[in-house]
Design a protein around this motif. Structure first.
Motif, PDB file in Angstrom:
ATOM      1  N   GLN A   1       0.839  -1.183   0.000  1.00 30.28           N
ATOM      2  CA  GLN A   1       0.000   0.000   0.000  1.00 30.28           C
ATOM      3  C   GLN A   1       0.878   1.238   0.000  1.00 30.28           C
ATOM      4  O   GLN A   1       1.795   1.373   0.808  1.00 30.28           O
ATOM      5  CB  GLN A   1      -0.902   0.013   1.235  1.00 30.28           C
ATOM      6  N   VAL A   2       0.579   2.152  -0.905  1.00 31.35           N
ATOM      7  CA  VAL A   2       1.342   3.386  -1.013  1.00 31.35           C
ATOM      8  C   VAL A   2       0.783   4.405  -0.032  1.00 31.35           C
ATOM      9  O   VAL A   2      -0.412   4.716  -0.053  1.00 31.35           O
ATOM     10  CB  VAL A   2       1.260   3.933  -2.442  1.00 31.35           C
ATOM     11  N   GLN A   3       1.638   4.913   0.832  1.00 34.63           N
ATOM     12  CA  GLN A   3       1.185   5.933   1.757  1.00 34.63           C
ATOM     13  C   GLN A   3       2.359   6.700   2.336  1.00 34.63           C
ATOM     14  O   GLN A   3       3.503   6.266   2.247  1.00 34.63           O
ATOM     15  CB  GLN A   3       0.374   5.325   2.901  1.00 34.63           C
ATOM     16  N   VAL A   4       2.036   7.852   2.916  1.00 34.39           N
ATOM     17  CA  VAL A   4       3.018   8.615   3.676  1.00 34.39           C
ATOM     18  C   VAL A   4       2.447   8.840   5.066  1.00 34.39           C
ATOM     19  O   VAL A   4       1.226   8.905   5.243  1.00 34.39           O
ATOM     20  CB  VAL A   4       3.353   9.969   3.011  1.00 34.39           C
ATOM     21  N   VAL A   5       3.333   8.950   6.028  1.00 32.98           N
ATOM     22  CA  VAL A   5       2.931   9.168   7.415  1.00 32.98           C
ATOM     23  C   VAL A   5       3.745  10.327   7.960  1.00 32.98           C
ATOM     24  O   VAL A   5       4.978  10.279   7.953  1.00 32.98           O
ATOM     25  CB  VAL A   5       3.154   7.915   8.276  1.00 32.98           C
ATOM     26  N   GLU A   6       3.038  11.356   8.427  1.00 33.24           N
ATOM     27  CA  GLU A   6       3.700  12.504   9.023  1.00 33.24           C
ATOM     28  C   GLU A   6       3.846  12.306  10.537  1.00 33.24           C
ATOM     29  O   GLU A   6       2.974  11.705  11.164  1.00 33.24           O
ATOM     30  CB  GLU A   6       2.901  13.795   8.771  1.00 33.24           C
ATOM     31  N   SER A   7       4.910  12.852  11.084  1.00 32.95           N
ATOM     32  CA  SER A   7       5.121  12.808  12.520  1.00 32.95           C
ATOM     33  C   SER A   7       5.995  13.980  12.933  1.00 32.95           C
ATOM     34  O   SER A   7       6.558  14.679  12.079  1.00 32.95           O
ATOM     35  CB  SER A   7       5.790  11.488  12.933  1.00 32.95           C
ATOM     36  N   GLY A   8       6.083  14.187  14.248  1.00 33.75           N
ATOM     37  CA  GLY A   8       6.980  15.201  14.771  1.00 33.75           C
ATOM     38  C   GLY A   8       6.317  16.477  15.247  1.00 33.75           C
ATOM     39  O   GLY A   8       6.991  17.372  15.754  1.00 33.75           O
ATOM     40  N   GLY A   9       5.011  16.575  15.096  1.00 32.15           N
ATOM     41  CA  GLY A   9       4.325  17.767  15.558  1.00 32.15           C
ATOM     42  C   GLY A   9       4.252  17.834  17.071  1.00 32.15           C
ATOM     43  O   GLY A   9       4.647  16.897  17.774  1.00 32.15           O
ATOM     44  N   GLY A  10       3.752  18.946  17.565  1.00 32.06           N
ATOM     45  CA  GLY A  10       3.614  19.110  19.010  1.00 32.06           C
ATOM     46  C   GLY A  10       3.369  20.548  19.380  1.00 32.06           C
ATOM     47  O   GLY A  10       3.111  21.396  18.516  1.00 32.06           O
ATOM     48  N   LEU A  11       3.484  20.808  20.670  1.00 28.91           N
ATOM     49  CA  LEU A  11       3.310  22.155  21.214  1.00 28.91           C
ATOM     50  C   LEU A  11       4.685  22.760  21.480  1.00 28.91           C
ATOM     51  O   LEU A  11       5.527  22.128  22.140  1.00 28.91           O
ATOM     52  CB  LEU A  11       2.505  22.094  22.512  1.00 28.91           C
ATOM     53  N   VAL A  12       4.898  23.961  20.983  1.00 25.12           N
ATOM     54  CA  VAL A  12       6.187  24.620  21.153  1.00 25.12           C
ATOM     55  C   VAL A  12       5.950  26.109  21.396  1.00 25.12           C
ATOM     56  O   VAL A  12       4.970  26.669  20.909  1.00 25.12           O
ATOM     57  CB  VAL A  12       7.091  24.388  19.923  1.00 25.12           C
ATOM     58  N   PRO A  14       6.732  30.181  21.055  1.00 20.27           N
ATOM     59  CA  PRO A  14       7.230  31.047  19.982  1.00 20.27           C
ATOM     60  C   PRO A  14       8.750  31.154  20.033  1.00 20.27           C
ATOM     61  O   PRO A  14       9.333  31.284  21.118  1.00 20.27           O
ATOM     62  CB  PRO A  14       6.565  32.396  20.280  1.00 20.27           C
ATOM     63  N   GLY A  15       9.364  31.067  18.865  1.00 21.45           N
ATOM     64  CA  GLY A  15      10.815  31.083  18.779  1.00 21.45           C
ATOM     65  C   GLY A  15      11.445  29.712  18.832  1.00 21.45           C
ATOM     66  O   GLY A  15      12.652  29.574  18.591  1.00 21.45           O
ATOM     67  N   GLY A  16      10.652  28.711  19.140  1.00 23.49           N
ATOM     68  CA  GLY A  16      11.158  27.354  19.252  1.00 23.49           C
ATOM     69  C   GLY A  16      11.276  26.651  17.914  1.00 23.49           C
ATOM     70  O   GLY A  16      11.028  27.247  16.853  1.00 23.49           O
ATOM     71  N   SER A  17      11.638  25.366  17.980  1.00 20.47           N
ATOM     72  CA  SER A  17      11.873  24.574  16.768  1.00 20.47           C
ATOM     73  C   SER A  17      11.185  23.223  16.859  1.00 20.47           C
ATOM     74  O   SER A  17      10.975  22.688  17.957  1.00 20.47           O
ATOM     75  CB  SER A  17      13.382  24.339  16.566  1.00 20.47           C
ATOM     76  N   LEU A  18      10.851  22.702  15.704  1.00 20.23           N
ATOM     77  CA  LEU A  18      10.343  21.342  15.565  1.00 20.23           C
ATOM     78  C   LEU A  18      10.879  20.767  14.264  1.00 20.23           C
ATOM     79  O   LEU A  18      11.138  21.511  13.315  1.00 20.23           O
ATOM     80  CB  LEU A  18       8.806  21.309  15.522  1.00 20.23           C
ATOM     81  N   ARG A  19      11.015  19.458  14.214  1.00 20.13           N
ATOM     82  CA  ARG A  19      11.365  18.788  12.971  1.00 20.13           C
ATOM     83  C   ARG A  19      10.277  17.782  12.632  1.00 20.13           C
ATOM     84  O   ARG A  19      10.056  16.831  13.382  1.00 20.13           O
ATOM     85  CB  ARG A  19      12.721  18.085  13.052  1.00 20.13           C
ATOM     86  N   LEU A  20       9.630  18.004  11.524  1.00 18.23           N
ATOM     87  CA  LEU A  20       8.601  17.094  11.047  1.00 18.23           C
ATOM     88  C   LEU A  20       9.217  16.063  10.109  1.00 18.23           C
ATOM     89  O   LEU A  20      10.195  16.352   9.411  1.00 18.23           O
ATOM     90  CB  LEU A  20       7.496  17.853  10.312  1.00 18.23           C
ATOM     91  N   SER A  21       8.626  14.888  10.103  1.00 22.02           N
ATOM     92  CA  SER A  21       9.082  13.819   9.221  1.00 22.02           C
ATOM     93  C   SER A  21       7.926  13.309   8.380  1.00 22.02           C
ATOM     94  O   SER A  21       6.793  13.210   8.855  1.00 22.02           O
ATOM     95  CB  SER A  21       9.659  12.670  10.045  1.00 22.02           C
ATOM     96  N   CYS A  22       8.252  12.980   7.141  1.00 23.99           N
ATOM     97  CA  CYS A  22       7.293  12.398   6.202  1.00 23.99           C
ATOM     98  C   CYS A  22       7.899  11.079   5.745  1.00 23.99           C
ATOM     99  O   CYS A  22       8.870  11.084   4.970  1.00 23.99           O
ATOM    100  CB  CYS A  22       7.075  13.343   5.028  1.00 23.99           C
ATOM    101  N   ALA A  23       7.375   9.988   6.259  1.00 21.34           N
ATOM    102  CA  ALA A  23       7.920   8.665   5.953  1.00 21.34           C
ATOM    103  C   ALA A  23       7.065   7.990   4.884  1.00 21.34           C
ATOM    104  O   ALA A  23       5.839   7.930   5.008  1.00 21.34           O
ATOM    105  CB  ALA A  23       7.962   7.808   7.208  1.00 21.34           C
ATOM    106  N   GLY A  24       7.718   7.477   3.879  1.00 16.49           N
ATOM    107  CA  GLY A  24       6.990   6.811   2.805  1.00 16.49           C
ATOM    108  C   GLY A  24       7.015   5.302   2.965  1.00 16.49           C
ATOM    109  O   GLY A  24       7.978   4.744   3.489  1.00 16.49           O
ATOM    110  N   SER A  25       5.952   4.662   2.522  1.00 13.26           N
ATOM    111  CA  SER A  25       5.917   3.203   2.459  1.00 13.26           C
ATOM    112  C   SER A  25       5.216   2.794   1.176  1.00 13.26           C
ATOM    113  O   SER A  25       4.284   3.449   0.729  1.00 13.26           O
ATOM    114  CB  SER A  25       5.206   2.609   3.676  1.00 13.26           C
ATOM    115  N   GLY A  26       5.714   1.745   0.571  1.00 11.56           N
ATOM    116  CA  GLY A  26       5.136   1.261  -0.676  1.00 11.56           C
ATOM    117  C   GLY A  26       5.673   1.948  -1.915  1.00 11.56           C
ATOM    118  O   GLY A  26       5.331   1.554  -3.036  1.00 11.56           O
ATOM    119  N   PHE A  27       6.466   2.991  -1.720  1.00 13.66           N
ATOM    120  CA  PHE A  27       7.117   3.643  -2.851  1.00 13.66           C
ATOM    121  C   PHE A  27       8.331   4.422  -2.337  1.00 13.66           C
ATOM    122  O   PHE A  27       8.466   4.677  -1.139  1.00 13.66           O
ATOM    123  CB  PHE A  27       6.146   4.559  -3.617  1.00 13.66           C
ATOM    124  N   THR A  28       9.196   4.809  -3.245  1.00 13.60           N
ATOM    125  CA  THR A  28      10.455   5.465  -2.894  1.00 13.60           C
ATOM    126  C   THR A  28      10.294   6.974  -3.044  1.00 13.60           C
ATOM    127  O   THR A  28      10.109   7.485  -4.150  1.00 13.60           O
ATOM    128  CB  THR A  28      11.600   4.971  -3.792  1.00 13.60           C
TER     129      THR A  28
END
Length: 117
Positions: A1-12, A14-28
């Motif tokens: 199954q082709v899909q992407v899954v986002e992660s890494g969100g949250g509460l931060v 102002p002035g802070g940082s976050l790193r989001l990730s987009c992981a793929g499965s079923g395709f490159t």
């Protein structure tokens, strides 16, 4: 199954940082242009950043230029969105998608980013 899954969100704060990730499965992911989008309550979804498939050229919305960085980790079949100097107006659900079939497709469920003190 082709899909992407986002992660890494949250509460931060102002002035802070976050790193989001987009992981793929079923395709490159590196085979396709990958985009990050966001949708705030009551607003339309907007494009935030994009990385091309051919030479990793990066594009950014004016509102995030200089603060966000999109990058690939091909070994992990993942695309990241590093978000620095976050502002309250960055609060939204963030989504990633792949440019496939001449359109943005394979949307994930999104990850919530809240910037608040």
């Amino acid at each position: 199954q082709v899909q992407v899954v986002e992660s890494g969100g949250g509460l931060v704060q102002p002035g802070g940082s976050l790193r989001l990730s987009c992981a793929g499965s079923g395709f490159t992911l590196e085979t396709y242009a990958i985009g990050w989008f966001r949708q705030a309550p009551g607003k339309e979804r907007e494009g935030v950043a994009c990385i091309s498939s051919s030479d990793d050229t990066r594009y950014y919305a004016d509102s995030v230029l200089g603060r966000f960085t999109i990058s690939r980790d091909n070994a992990k079949n993942t695309v990241h969105l590093q978000m620095d100097s976050l502002k309250p107006e960055d609060t939204a659900v963030y989504y990633c998608a792949a440019w496939r079939g001449a359109r943005w497709s394979d949307w994930g469920q999104g990850t919530q980013v809240t910037v608040s003190s």
